[in-house]
Write an enzyme that holds these catalytic residues in place. Structure first.
Site, PDB file in Angstrom:
ATOM      1  N   ASP A 165       0.853  -1.001   0.438  1.00  0.00           N
ATOM      2  CA  ASP A 165       0.374  -0.285  -0.277  1.00  0.00           C
ATOM      3  C   ASP A 165       0.688   1.254   0.076  1.00  0.00           C
ATOM      4  O   ASP A 165       0.882   2.169   1.067  1.00  0.00           O
ATOM      5  CB  ASP A 165      -1.138   0.288   1.202  1.00  0.00           C
ATOM      6  CG  ASP A 165      -1.718   0.983   1.280  1.00  0.00           C
ATOM      7  OD1 ASP A 165      -1.571   1.888   0.776  1.00  0.00           O
ATOM      8  OD2 ASP A 165      -2.527   1.686   1.932  1.00  0.00           O
TER       9      ASP A 165
ATOM     10  N   LYS B 246       0.328   3.629  -2.423  1.00  0.00           N
ATOM     11  CA  LYS B 246      -0.873   4.744  -2.409  1.00  0.00           C
ATOM     12  C   LYS B 246       0.292   5.623  -3.263  1.00  0.00           C
ATOM     13  O   LYS B 246       0.152   6.768  -3.523  1.00  0.00           O
ATOM     14  CB  LYS B 246      -1.056   5.505  -1.577  1.00  0.00           C
ATOM     15  CG  LYS B 246      -2.083   4.990  -0.421  1.00  0.00           C
ATOM     16  CD  LYS B 246      -2.374   5.871   0.209  1.00  0.00           C
ATOM     17  CE  LYS B 246      -4.031   4.771   1.098  1.00  0.00           C
ATOM     18  NZ  LYS B 246      -2.981   4.427   2.014  1.00  0.00           N
TER      19      LYS B 246
ATOM     20  N   ASP C 197       3.053   9.446  -8.516  1.00  0.00           N
ATOM     21  CA  ASP C 197       3.877  10.265  -9.304  1.00  0.00           C
ATOM     22  C   ASP C 197       3.647   9.970 -10.659  1.00  0.00           C
ATOM     23  O   ASP C 197       2.661   9.832 -11.071  1.00  0.00           O
ATOM     24  CB  ASP C 197       5.070  10.036  -8.565  1.00  0.00           C
ATOM     25  CG  ASP C 197       6.167  10.782  -8.280  1.00  0.00           C
ATOM     26  OD1 ASP C 197       6.428  11.375  -9.235  1.00  0.00           O
ATOM     27  OD2 ASP C 197       7.207  10.844  -7.128  1.00  0.00           O
TER      28      ASP C 197
HETATM   29  O1  O7E Z   1      -8.127   2.036  10.711  1.00  0.00           O
HETATM   30  P1  O7E Z   1      -6.877   0.927  11.191  1.00  0.00           P
HETATM   31  O2  O7E Z   1      -6.414   1.171  11.952  1.00  0.00           O
HETATM   32  O3  O7E Z   1      -7.593   0.011  10.899  1.00  0.00           O
HETATM   33  O4  O7E Z   1      -6.282   1.195   9.268  1.00  0.00           O
HETATM   34  C1  O7E Z   1      -7.237   1.384   8.295  1.00  0.00           C
HETATM   35  C2  O7E Z   1      -5.754   0.926   6.489  1.00  0.00           C
HETATM   36  O5  O7E Z   1      -6.435   1.115   5.262  1.00  0.00           O
HETATM   37  C3  O7E Z   1      -4.338   1.890   7.261  1.00  0.00           C
HETATM   38  O6  O7E Z   1      -3.324   0.809   6.977  1.00  0.00           O
HETATM   39  C4  O7E Z   1      -4.568   3.211   6.222  1.00  0.00           C
HETATM   40  O7  O7E Z   1      -3.319   3.646   6.194  1.00  0.00           O
HETATM   41  C5  O7E Z   1      -5.494   1.856   5.013  1.00  0.00           C
HETATM   42  N1  O7E Z   1      -6.395   2.574   4.437  1.00  0.00           N
HETATM   43  C6  O7E Z   1      -7.189   3.668   5.539  1.00  0.00           C
HETATM   44  O8  O7E Z   1      -7.315   3.610   5.995  1.00  0.00           O
HETATM   45  N2  O7E Z   1      -8.344   4.444   4.406  1.00  0.00           N
HETATM   46  C7  O7E Z   1      -8.231   4.343   3.003  1.00  0.00           C
HETATM   47  O9  O7E Z   1      -8.507   5.517   2.036  1.00  0.00           O
HETATM   48  C8  O7E Z   1      -7.509   3.854   2.501  1.00  0.00           C
HETATM   49  C9  O7E Z   1      -6.945   3.247   3.209  1.00  0.00           C
HETATM   50  C10 O7E Z   1      -6.014   2.027   2.111  1.00  0.00           C
HETATM   51  O10 O7E Z   1      -5.405   1.201   2.604  1.00  0.00           O
HETATM   52  O11 O7E Z   1      -5.244   2.577   0.711  1.00  0.00           O
HETATM   53  C11 O7E Z   1      -5.154   1.865   0.063  1.00  0.00           C
HETATM   54  C12 O7E Z   1      -5.673   0.285   0.454  1.00  0.00           C
END
Ligand code: O7E
Length: 211
Positions: A61, A63, A66
Site C-alpha cells: 500500500d 499509494k 507520481d
Molecule cells: O484504521 P486502521 O488501523 O484499521 O487502518 C486502516 C488501514 O487502511 C491503514 O493502513 C490506512 O493507511 C489504510 N487506508 C485507510 O485507512 N483509508 C483509506 O481510505 C485508504 C487506506 C488504504 O489502505 O488505502 C489503500 C488500500
C-alpha cells in the site's frame, strides 16, 4: 486463508512484531497489507519475509502518486521483492496508473475513508471509477466509513473489479455493513494489531463476517 475476506493492515514499525502478528493472524486472513510505516521501519525485505512466513498474498500500500517513470521505478522494485498487489492513486492520471499496471496487479484508490476525503477525492470519485472501468485493475479502494459510498461505487464499477474497504473498527466503519454494501474485502489495522491478542481479534472479525 483462501476464503477469507479479511485483509490485515500491518502498520507497525518493527520486523519482529510484524512477523509475530502476521503469524498469529494468518489463518483468518486473505492477505496482508504493508504500508509505509512497516517498510520504513523494517525495510522492503519485510515483503519477502511475510510471504515466506505466512504464505499469504502481500499488498504493498504505497499509494503511488507520481509521474509514470517514478511510479515504474518504485513499482518494479516492490514487485521484485514479492508484492502481489500495489495500490496506486488514480488522481495523478491514467499514464501514471498504467505504468504500475504494466508491471503487476494494481488496486486504484477511488475514494478514502477519512473525513478529509470529502474535500478533494470524493468530488472526482465518478471519474476515478470511470478510469478503473477503462483500465480494469484488480480492485479499487472505497470507504467502509461511508457504506452508501461503497454501494455507489459497486453500482458504477464493472463486475469483475473488486471493492476493497478500509476504515473498519477504529475509524468507525462496520465490517458487516461494508460487505452488505457490496465490498469484497475489508481492511482492518489497529482493531487487530493494537489488541492484546491479535489472533483472537482477527478470529472474531473473521467469524463476524462469516468467514
Ligand atoms: O484504521 P486502521 O488501523 O484499521 O487502518 C486502516 C488501514 O487502511 C491503514 O493502513 C490506512 O493507511 C489504510 N487506508 C485507510 O485507512 N483509508 C483509506 O481510505 C485508504 C487506506 C488504504 O489502505 O488505502 C489503500 C488500500
Amino acid at each position: 486463508m483462501g476464503n477469507s475476506r479479511l485483509i490485515l493492515a500491518l502498520d507497525v514499525y518493527e520486523l519482529k512484531k510484524a512477523l509475530e502478528i502476521a503469524e498469529s493472524t494468518a489463518e483468518y486472513l486473505w492477505a496482508v497489507k504493508v504500508n509505509w510505516p512497516l517498510i520504513i521501519g523494517s525495510g522492503l525485505e519485510i515483503i519477502t519475509e511475510l510471504k515466506e512466513r505466512t504464505g499469504l498474498p502481500v499488498i504493498a500500500d504505497l499509494k503511488l502518486a507520481d509521474i509514470p517513470n517514478t511510479n515504474r521505478l518504485i513499482a518494479s522494485k516492490v514487485f521484485e521483492a514479492g508484492a502481489d498487489y500495489i495500490i496506486a492513486h488514480g488522481f495523478v492520471g491514467r499514464d501514471s496508473v498504467k505504468a504500475v499496471m504494466e508491471l503487476g496487479k494494481t488496486i486504484i484508490v477511488v475514494e478514502m475513508s477519512h473525513p478529509g476525503a470529502e474535500e478533494f477525492i470524493q468530488p472526482v470519485t465518478d471519474r476515478l471509477i470511470e478510469l478503473a472501468n477503462e483500465l480494469g485493475p484488480f480492485g479499487v479502494i472505497a470507504p467502509a466509513t461511508r457504506p452508501e459510498r461503497v454501494r455507489y461505487t459497486r453500482s458504477k464499477l464493472m463486475p469483475g473489479i473488486k471493492v476493497i474497504t478500509p476504515g473498519v473498527g477504529v475509524q468507525g466503519g462496520s465490517a458487516r455493513e461494508a460487505l452488505n454494501a457490496g465490498a469484497d474485502y475489508i481492511i482492518v489495522g489497529r482493531a487487530i494489531y493494537e489488541s492484546e491478542n491479535p489472533g483472537k481479534a482477527a478470529k472474531r472479525i473473521y467469524e463476524e463476517i462469516g468467514g
